[in-house]
Design a protein around this motif. Sequence first.
Motif, short mmCIF file in Angstrom:
data_model
loop_
_atom_site.label_atom_id
_atom_site.label_comp_id
_atom_site.label_asym_id
_atom_site.label_seq_id
_atom_site.Cartn_x
_atom_site.Cartn_y
_atom_site.Cartn_z
N PRO A 109 6.21 -37.56 -51.87
CA PRO A 109 7.58 -37.05 -51.76
C PRO A 109 8.46 -37.97 -50.92
CG PRO A 109 6.15 -35.92 -50.22
CD PRO A 109 5.26 -36.82 -51.04
N ASP A 110 9.78 -37.83 -51.11
CA ASP A 110 10.73 -38.58 -50.28
C ASP A 110 10.91 -37.90 -48.93
OD1 ASP A 110 11.42 -40.47 -52.36
OD2 ASP A 110 12.50 -38.83 -53.32
N ILE A 111 10.83 -36.57 -48.93
CA ILE A 111 11.10 -35.82 -47.71
C ILE A 111 10.29 -34.53 -47.71
CG2 ILE A 111 13.08 -34.56 -48.68
CD1 ILE A 111 14.48 -35.01 -45.93
N VAL A 112 9.88 -34.08 -46.52
CA VAL A 112 9.14 -32.83 -46.37
C VAL A 112 9.89 -31.96 -45.35
CG1 VAL A 112 6.98 -31.75 -45.63
CG2 VAL A 112 6.92 -33.93 -46.86
N GLU A 148 9.97 -38.79 -45.11
CA GLU A 148 10.65 -38.25 -43.92
C GLU A 148 10.19 -36.82 -43.69
OE1 GLU A 148 15.22 -37.59 -42.22
OE2 GLU A 148 14.87 -38.30 -44.27
N LEU A 149 10.00 -36.44 -42.43
CA LEU A 149 9.60 -35.08 -42.08
C LEU A 149 10.72 -34.43 -41.28
CD1 LEU A 149 7.33 -32.89 -42.00
CD2 LEU A 149 6.64 -33.87 -39.81
N VAL A 150 11.16 -33.25 -41.75
CA VAL A 150 12.21 -32.49 -41.06
C VAL A 150 11.65 -31.11 -40.74
CG1 VAL A 150 14.53 -31.52 -41.24
CG2 VAL A 150 14.02 -33.74 -42.29
N VAL A 151 11.73 -30.72 -39.48
CA VAL A 151 11.14 -29.45 -39.03
C VAL A 151 12.23 -28.53 -38.51
CG1 VAL A 151 9.47 -28.38 -37.48
CG2 VAL A 151 9.01 -30.67 -38.41
N ILE A 152 12.24 -27.29 -39.00
CA ILE A 152 13.19 -26.26 -38.59
C ILE A 152 12.52 -25.36 -37.55
CG2 ILE A 152 14.82 -24.51 -39.45
CD1 ILE A 152 15.04 -27.26 -40.83
N VAL A 153 13.29 -24.81 -36.65
CA VAL A 153 12.74 -23.97 -35.59
C VAL A 153 12.52 -22.54 -36.09
CG1 VAL A 153 14.95 -23.20 -34.60
CG2 VAL A 153 12.94 -23.44 -33.13
N GLY A 154 11.45 -21.89 -35.59
CA GLY A 154 11.15 -20.50 -35.92
C GLY A 154 10.95 -19.67 -34.67
#
Length: 398
Positions: A109-112, A148-154
């Motif tokens: 993938p390009d981004i996760v 690229e890895l993008v992480v959202i807060v939970g």
Amino acid sequence: MLSSSSITVKNLPLKKRLCFLLKLVCFVSSVLIFCEFLIYYVVIFQCRWPEVKGGAHMSKKATSTSVLKAIILADTHLLGEIKGHWLDKLRREWQMERSFQTALRLLQPDIVFILGDVFDEGKWSSPQAWADDVRRFREMFKYPVSTELVVIVGNHDIGFHYEMTAYKVNRFEKVFNFTSGKLITRKGINFVLVNSVAMEGDGCAVCRTSEAKLVALSRKLNCSQQKLNHSNKKCSDVEKLPASEPILLQHYPLYRKSDAECGGEDSAPPEEKNTPFKEKYDVLSQEASQKLIWWFHPRLILSGHTHSACEVLHAGKIPEISVPSFSWRNRNNPSFIMGSLTPTDFSLRKCFLPYESRVFTIYCVAGALLGILILAHCQLLTPPFYFAQHLISKHKAV
């Protein structure tokens, strides 16, 4: 000559036992390698990227440059030092690591995107425990420079609203470079990252800051989508962004009464579907949900939190996909979403991971077969298994 023959006769049973032991070791090793390594390749190899409209008529080179390939997963819940048993940690983290690394290798993938609740105990973990959890996360979810890895807060990362503090928010933002109200644009596609825990609407310091950033970003996006011949003086000082309706990424789903309308094999269990959702706990409040729709007019919303799959339409036209948990601790059948995205269109497909019940069944069958082979070798089988014992004895005679 006689003594040499007697030595050969004495050593023959030992050689047979060693040969049988070697076969058992090979059998057990093969089962372990398949269930703990190869099965992830077998299952994920069957997943295919969905095609967007017009993609079938484009060349492979044009598709690779114009279509963004994204993997979306949620709720990994890495166990902490308080509630996490070492064996549970070892098992669940190995499963997620193998799944993630196999998906990266096969799908490229390009981004996760990870939609929050990365950690299970981030809401109360000490600085040392937090550092250890982050270290383990980075080992499990390492990725190549091409991805690229993008992480959202939970809520499990910083606590529910009443547990959330600026300290917890800042340490998460420092590790993952996350800011609520942050926009990332890739291949002309706008993604809006939302701290949904801060959408309480009670005017808390973190909430005020988060909402102010979202409002400012909303203005930028709305100005960017206005046609040039209808330019507005209010937008003259605004940085122009790609004129593409954004995709909203957050942890909490927008408001819905329950999961009663959700379908699919990875939706909530029947006994839980009709349980009413609690606002600001299971889902965002109606007010916060309406604000996000008004501010951004998103073309797609992706969320997690419920650990089960669901697809709903907001305002009759805006789809929201609730992504199930990526951890076998929460589900028997974890999965992730594969998205082929362009500035004007998107196509999504689900990729299921190995069912834990099936892996357990393979181990049970292999264990039973192993027991039968050992008993047959020792000639201890009861009448129903005489046939297997006879075959082994016949093999020995040969």
